[in-house]
Scaffold this active site. Structure first.
Site, PDB file in Angstrom:
ATOM      1  N   CYS A   7       0.847  -1.209  -0.065  1.00  0.00           N
ATOM      2  CA  CYS A   7       0.096   0.054  -0.113  1.00  0.00           C
ATOM      3  C   CYS A   7       0.838   1.118  -0.106  1.00  0.00           C
ATOM      4  CB  CYS A   7      -1.038   0.120   1.067  1.00  0.00           C
ATOM      5  SG  CYS A   7      -0.238   0.065   2.686  1.00  0.00           S
ATOM      6  N   ARG A  13      -3.519  -0.788   5.355  1.00  0.00           N
ATOM      7  CA  ARG A  13      -3.793  -1.703   4.581  1.00  0.00           C
ATOM      8  C   ARG A  13      -3.099  -2.965   4.320  1.00  0.00           C
ATOM      9  NH1 ARG A  13      -5.177   2.326  -0.271  1.00  0.00           N
ATOM     10  NH2 ARG A  13      -3.053   3.110   0.498  1.00  0.00           N
ATOM     11  N   ASP A 123      -8.335   4.028   0.996  1.00  0.00           N
ATOM     12  CA  ASP A 123      -7.212   4.431   2.157  1.00  0.00           C
ATOM     13  C   ASP A 123      -7.928   5.081   3.437  1.00  0.00           C
ATOM     14  OD1 ASP A 123      -5.372   5.743   3.642  1.00  0.00           O
ATOM     15  OD2 ASP A 123      -4.242   6.774   2.024  1.00  0.00           O
TER      16      ASP A 123
HETATM   17  P1  4NP Z   1      -1.819   2.849   4.110  1.00  0.00           P
HETATM   18  O1  4NP Z   1      -2.220   4.049   4.571  1.00  0.00           O
HETATM   19  O2  4NP Z   1      -1.377   3.126   2.704  1.00  0.00           O
HETATM   20  O3  4NP Z   1      -3.039   1.810   3.996  1.00  0.00           O
HETATM   21  O4  4NP Z   1      -0.670   2.503   5.223  1.00  0.00           O
HETATM   22  C1  4NP Z   1      -1.822   5.368   4.746  1.00  0.00           C
HETATM   23  C2  4NP Z   1      -0.855   5.611   5.685  1.00  0.00           C
HETATM   24  C3  4NP Z   1      -0.105   6.941   5.688  1.00  0.00           C
HETATM   25  C4  4NP Z   1      -0.693   7.865   4.748  1.00  0.00           C
HETATM   26  C5  4NP Z   1      -1.424   7.635   3.855  1.00  0.00           C
HETATM   27  C6  4NP Z   1      -1.896   6.324   3.765  1.00  0.00           C
HETATM   28  N1  4NP Z   1      -0.072   9.108   4.810  1.00  0.00           N
HETATM   29  O5  4NP Z   1      -0.088   9.915   4.141  1.00  0.00           O
HETATM   30  O6  4NP Z   1       0.792   9.411   5.685  1.00  0.00           O
END
Ligand code: 4NP
Length: 152
Positions: A7, A13, A123
């Protein structure tokens, strides 16, 4: 089979997909391995987001032994299947592929549950509690399909 979940941050995720699939593989005595990573470098070394960890724990999955790392080009050599959570992850990973063989390893995770739809695991990072529940339900169902296909 070596499976990689990808991800953006590797704190919501993909660690969930990693933790759930690990436990299901173990429960089914299937000898495949799974890992996860993010395309960004923002959360390297961190444990999964507390909200994701809490949601997973509610359903019996422990994510606390997972640590975020960034996707690297060598992952194409190590893994057989690279599941991405959304189209942005897809583009970021494909950009680093150096052969058609590499590119063919990259699959949209939710296509396991909804074939050919190219749907994203949304997300949940900037949203509320419900987003994490929704992610759990989708990841739980998609990993069930992956497990069933690995049994064949
Ligand atoms: P992930 O979620 O991709 O599912 O781990 C996110 C975690 C952090 C961020 C964006 C999505 N961020 O912008 O820091």
């Amino acid at each position: 089979m070596k499976i990689l979940m990808v991800c953006l941050g590797n704190i919501c995720r993909s660690p969930l997909a990693d933790g759930i699939l690990r436990d299901k593989l173990k429960a089914e005595n299937l000898n495949h391995s799974v890992d996860s990573c993010g395309t960004s470098n923002h959360h390297i070394g961190q444990q999964p987001d507390e909200r994701m960890t809490e949601t997973a724990l509610k359903y019996g999955y422990d994510l606390t032994n997972l640590t975020a790392r960034q996707f690297k080009v060598n992952d194409f050599n190590v893994f057989d299947v690279i599941y991405v959570m959304d189209s942005s992850n897809y583009n970021n990973v494909i950009r680093l592929a150096s052969s058609e063989k590499d590119k063919l390893k990259v699959k949209i995770f939710l296509n396991e549950l909804y074939p050919n739809q190219n749907m994203a695991i949304p997300d949940p990072y900037y949203g509320g509690e419900k987003g994490f529940e929704d992610v759990f339900v989708l990841v739980d169902k998609a990993t069930d399909v992956i497990i069933e296909n690995l049994k064949i």
